[in-house]
Design an enzyme around this catalytic site. Structure first.
Site, PDB file in Angstrom:
ATOM      1  N   LYS A  85      17.006  44.121  78.976  1.00 53.68           N
ATOM      2  CA  LYS A  85      18.357  44.346  78.458  1.00 53.68           C
ATOM      3  C   LYS A  85      19.053  45.363  79.359  1.00 53.68           C
ATOM      4  O   LYS A  85      18.542  46.468  79.583  1.00 53.68           O
ATOM      5  CB  LYS A  85      18.253  44.872  77.035  1.00 53.68           C
ATOM      6  CG  LYS A  85      19.445  44.558  76.168  1.00 53.68           C
ATOM      7  CD  LYS A  85      19.109  44.978  74.755  1.00 53.68           C
ATOM      8  CE  LYS A  85      20.170  44.623  73.785  1.00 53.68           C
ATOM      9  NZ  LYS A  85      19.961  45.307  72.505  1.00 53.68           N
TER      10      LYS A  85
HETATM   11  C1  E4P Z   1      22.108  44.307  70.117  1.00 52.95           C
HETATM   12  O1  E4P Z   1      21.246  43.790  70.788  1.00 52.95           O
HETATM   13  C2  E4P Z   1      22.077  45.676  69.585  1.00 52.95           C
HETATM   14  O2  E4P Z   1      20.740  46.068  69.458  1.00 52.95           O
HETATM   15  C3  E4P Z   1      22.668  45.826  68.201  1.00 52.95           C
HETATM   16  O3  E4P Z   1      23.073  44.600  67.669  1.00 52.95           O
HETATM   17  C4  E4P Z   1      23.624  46.951  68.062  1.00 52.95           C
HETATM   18  O4  E4P Z   1      24.112  46.994  66.749  1.00 52.95           O
HETATM   19  P1  E4P Z   1      24.861  48.258  66.114  1.00 52.95           P
HETATM   20  O5  E4P Z   1      26.294  48.197  66.491  1.00 52.95           O
HETATM   21  O6  E4P Z   1      24.671  48.090  64.645  1.00 52.95           O
HETATM   22  O7  E4P Z   1      24.174  49.484  66.660  1.00 52.95           O
END
Ligand code: E4P
Length: 216
Positions: A85
């Site tokens: 990522k």
């Molecule tokens: C995506 O891969 C992220 O881990 C996640 O969806 C972030 O979500 P949040 O805005 O609730 O932190």
């Protein structure tokens, strides 16, 4: 639409995988911090629990260091489920291009606009992650995330990009519905929201009536 679970909590992943509907996992540094564990250790454990892509996020900012961090993870985890990522920055996009050429799965995260999504798709990202909840919060508009995913999916279709769209930052069941209607390929969902998807008051009352009528 495929369903991923958005957590680094191994107990949640174990429970979710028993449901039989999970095709992958996404984690991020904030989710990892809640576990108090090391990234490689957690990701390695998840690879034995889920049959599908597992996103592990790099934390370095400059391209060469980020690339080395990604390769350290590849060498430690040794699983083709591992998905690196990467942040939606110029440095992250450079690394995306390099890793994509090497056949390493990538997920470009923190996408909040169509131009950003185009950059990531052009760099060959396996997955791109537009954030629904944070879009809605920022623009104070419960359809902002929906429209972002809709725009990206239209452009992806028109130019035949191979990247898969992961609707991320899902806060509620309505986001799941919006992600599907906007043609996201995948929604990555917190465990709590995943469980809420099973429920509807009419299912509950209908079951109670059937139970009563069946004499049980
Ligand atoms: C995506 O891969 C992220 O881990 C996640 O969806 C972030 O979500 P949040 O805005 O609730 O932190």
């Amino acid at each position: 639409m495929k369903l991923f679970i958005d957590t680094a909590n191994v107990e949640e992943i174990k429970n979710a995988s028993k449901l039989g509907i999970i095709s992958g996992v996404t984690t991020n540094p904030s989710l990892l911090a809640k576990t108090g564990r090391k990234l490689d250790e957690v990701i390695e454990e998840i690879t034995s629990l889920v049959d599908g892509p597992i996103s592990a996020e790099v934390t370095e900012a400059d391209a060469d260091t980020m690339y080395n961090q990604a390769h350290d993870l590849v060498n430690e985890i040794k699983s083709d489920k591992l998905t690196i990522k990467l942040p939606m920055t110029d440095e992250g996009i450079k690394v995306c291009k390099r890793l994509s050429k090497e056949g390493i799965k990538t997920n470009v995260t923190l996408i909040f606009s169509l131009p950003q999504a185009i950059l990531a798709m052009e760099a060959g990202a396996t997955f791109i992650s537009p954030f629904m909840g944070r879009m809605d919060d920022y623009y104070d508009d419960t359809e902002a995330g929906y429209r972002l995913i809709e725009e990206i999916s239209q452009v992806k279709e028109k130019y035949s990009y191979s990247s898969k769209i992961i609707a991320a930052s899902i806060r509620n069941v309505n986001h799941v519905k919006q992600a599907a209607l906007a043609n996201a390929d995948i929604a990555t969902i917190p465990y709590k929201v995943l469980l809420e998807m099973y429920h509807h008051p009419l299912t509950k009352s209908g079951l109670e009536k059937f139970k009563l009528d069946s004499g049980k």
